[in-house]
Enzyme design. Structure first.
Site, mmCIF file in Angstrom:
data_model
loop_
_atom_site.group_PDB
_atom_site.id
_atom_site.type_symbol
_atom_site.label_atom_id
_atom_site.label_comp_id
_atom_site.label_asym_id
_atom_site.label_seq_id
_atom_site.Cartn_x
_atom_site.Cartn_y
_atom_site.Cartn_z
ATOM 1 N N HIS A 103 -2.052 -39.339 25.141
ATOM 2 C CA HIS A 103 -1.314 -40.192 24.195
ATOM 3 C C HIS A 103 -2.321 -40.752 23.200
ATOM 4 O O HIS A 103 -2.773 -41.889 23.302
ATOM 5 C CB HIS A 103 -0.582 -41.312 24.929
ATOM 6 C CG HIS A 103 0.780 -40.927 25.395
ATOM 7 N ND1 HIS A 103 1.792 -40.578 24.513
ATOM 8 C CD2 HIS A 103 1.307 -40.826 26.636
ATOM 9 C CE1 HIS A 103 2.885 -40.277 25.204
ATOM 10 N NE2 HIS A 103 2.614 -40.418 26.483
ATOM 11 N N ASP A 108 2.924 -43.882 23.776
ATOM 12 C CA ASP A 108 3.086 -44.666 25.001
ATOM 13 C C ASP A 108 3.337 -46.131 24.674
ATOM 14 O O ASP A 108 4.118 -46.814 25.347
ATOM 15 C CB ASP A 108 1.861 -44.509 25.906
ATOM 16 C CG ASP A 108 0.555 -44.817 25.184
ATOM 17 O OD1 ASP A 108 0.487 -44.682 23.951
ATOM 18 O OD2 ASP A 108 -0.430 -45.187 25.860
ATOM 19 N N TYR A 301 8.356 -31.993 7.977
ATOM 20 C CA TYR A 301 9.140 -33.208 7.800
ATOM 21 C C TYR A 301 9.231 -33.608 6.330
ATOM 22 O O TYR A 301 8.303 -33.376 5.555
ATOM 23 C CB TYR A 301 8.520 -34.348 8.606
ATOM 24 C CG TYR A 301 8.275 -34.003 10.058
ATOM 25 C CD1 TYR A 301 9.069 -33.066 10.710
ATOM 26 C CD2 TYR A 301 7.239 -34.582 10.774
ATOM 27 C CE1 TYR A 301 8.849 -32.735 12.032
ATOM 28 C CE2 TYR A 301 7.004 -34.265 12.095
ATOM 29 C CZ TYR A 301 7.810 -33.338 12.726
ATOM 30 O OH TYR A 301 7.576 -33.008 14.034
ATOM 31 N N GLU A 375 -3.511 -54.186 24.458
ATOM 32 C CA GLU A 375 -2.142 -54.263 24.971
ATOM 33 C C GLU A 375 -1.413 -55.551 24.613
ATOM 34 O O GLU A 375 -0.212 -55.671 24.892
ATOM 35 C CB GLU A 375 -2.156 -54.035 26.483
ATOM 36 C CG GLU A 375 -2.491 -52.576 26.800
ATOM 37 C CD GLU A 375 -2.745 -52.294 28.264
ATOM 38 O OE1 GLU A 375 -2.453 -51.169 28.709
ATOM 39 O OE2 GLU A 375 -3.247 -53.208 28.968
#
Length: 395
Positions: A103, A108, A301, A375
């Site tokens: 990741h 994540d 895209y 985090e």
């Protein structure tokens, strides 16, 4: 107040949000293969008591309806769930256990943040009106992209959202901060595959052959003029070639050369015109040097356009929730995102979530083997996404 309750719930859920993020980081799966990831998402939603369904094989969609008052308003929140083919070099206890898969783009973080948002919304159902659709989307990293697949299967129907939000990690921005930009924000992305067919020969006798290596080099150099001389400088474009395979030797001129690259633009009209110019120039150069050129441009895209009004309002909500010092304006970003497909079907806002922490050495860029996230961003991401959803629904 609404924002105080959201902040408190985001803080309470932070330990489980971190645990979810670390589980996902430890067990990454590549695009279109996110089977265990989807099962994990479903298990977390089950634990919250939230009903869900599968779409596009490994995508998960859930609906949450507020109980405060009847409302037809619908908003969607999207997170991507796939990982990249990168061998992780971080020395952390949640390091990827899947060799060659990582990741490295923060999916994540996106997924665990949206799971926390789901938990907050489930607890706050008596406090809001309207419907929130949660989209856990596979395969953002690989054309044709999971967004297009889920849209084809009806993810933006029954009910149809009026607005859609997505967030993406930003390693250049400190954790706790977010960034917004209205209008054109991210580029289209097309993959270019060129094969130059010549005639091989001994390196000491090139006159006996048709050298595809030299011809390929001429094509690469000449194509740069598509951007430098044919593109409007007010519409940014990028044409880059990252791979050239000439499978000869020091004294062997091969029969053919393979060239691979990417073209990016912020304007769909110029994008289409540039494709034709690239084809014409490459083929004509090869023909003029007695070689054959086969060119394949695989359309990826589209340009990602953030709704101006929605993004302006969302930025003000972010300032209200996080403080003006934690909300920044963004420049255009020439990367590509299949969230752009959603922006073609609903008023959209795709914003950035800071993950940087220089004191802890968390400074690596996206798509690198040492990418990581502070985090604390998870609490910011979950709280803000909840607040944006409820405020946009009129609560």
């Amino acid at each position: 107040m609404l924002k105080d309750k959201i902040r408190q719930l985001a803080k309470e859920l932070q330990p489980s949000t971190i645990a979810n993020r670390r589980h996902l980081h430890t067990n990454p799966e590549l695009s279109y293969k996110e089977y265990n990831t989807a099962k994990f998402i479903e298990a977390q939603l089950d634990a919250y008591g939230i009903r869900h369904e599968r779409m596009a094989d490994t995508g998960v969609v859930a609906l949450l309806k507020g109980e405060k008052a009847a409302s037809d308003a619908v908003i969607a929140l999207r997170a991507d769930i796939d990982a990249l083919p990168i061998q992780e070099l971080n020395d952390v206890n949640y390091k990827s256990q899947n060799s060659g898969v990582m990741h490295a783009c923060g999916h994540d973080v996106h997924t665990s943040s949206l799971l926390a948002t789901a938990g907050i919304l489930q607890r706050m159902k008596p406090d809001f009106s309207g419907t929130v659709k949660l989209i856990f989307q596979p395969a953002e990293e690989l054309i044709p992209g999971g967004a297009s697949m889920m849209i084809k299967e009806g993810v933006l129907q029954n009910p149809k959202p009026d607005h859609i939000f997505g967030q993406h990690t930003m390693p250049e921005l400190r954790a706790g901060k977010v960034g917004f930009r209205g209008g054109r924000y991210m580029a289209s992305n097309d993959e270019i595959f060129i094969t130059v067919k010549g005639k091989g020969s001994h390196g000491a006798m090139p006159y006996l052959g048709i050298d595809p290596v030299v011809i390929g080099c001429h094509i690469i150099t000449a194509l740069q003029q598509i951007v430098s001389r044919r593109a409007n400088p007010l519409l940014p474009s990028v044409l880059s070639f990252g791979r050239m395979i000439a499978n000869g030797a020091t004294n062997v001129i091969p029969d053919e050369v393979r060239i691979e690259g990417t073209f990016r633009s912020l304007d769909e009209g110029w994008r289409k015109a540039a494709h034709e110019k690239i084809r014409k120039m490459a083929v004509s150069i090869a023909e003029g040097m007695e070689a054959e050129c086969i060119i394949d441009i695989q359309q990826g895209y589209p340009v990602l356009i953030n709704d101006e009004v929605l993004t302006t309002v969302a930025k003000q909500h972010a300032i209200d929730f996080l403080g003006a010092e934690n909300v920044v304006d963004l420049d255009i970003w020439m990367a590509a995102e299949d969230f752009a497909y959603y922006s073609q079907s609903a008023e959209a806002c795709f914003y950035r979530l800071g993950v940087r922490n220089e004191d802890r050495g968390i400074v690596s860029g996206l798509h690198t083997a040492t990418f990581d996230a502070d985090e604390i961003c998870l609490e910011t991401g979950a709280g803000l996404m909840t607040y944006l959803a409820l405020k946009t629904l009129g609560n």
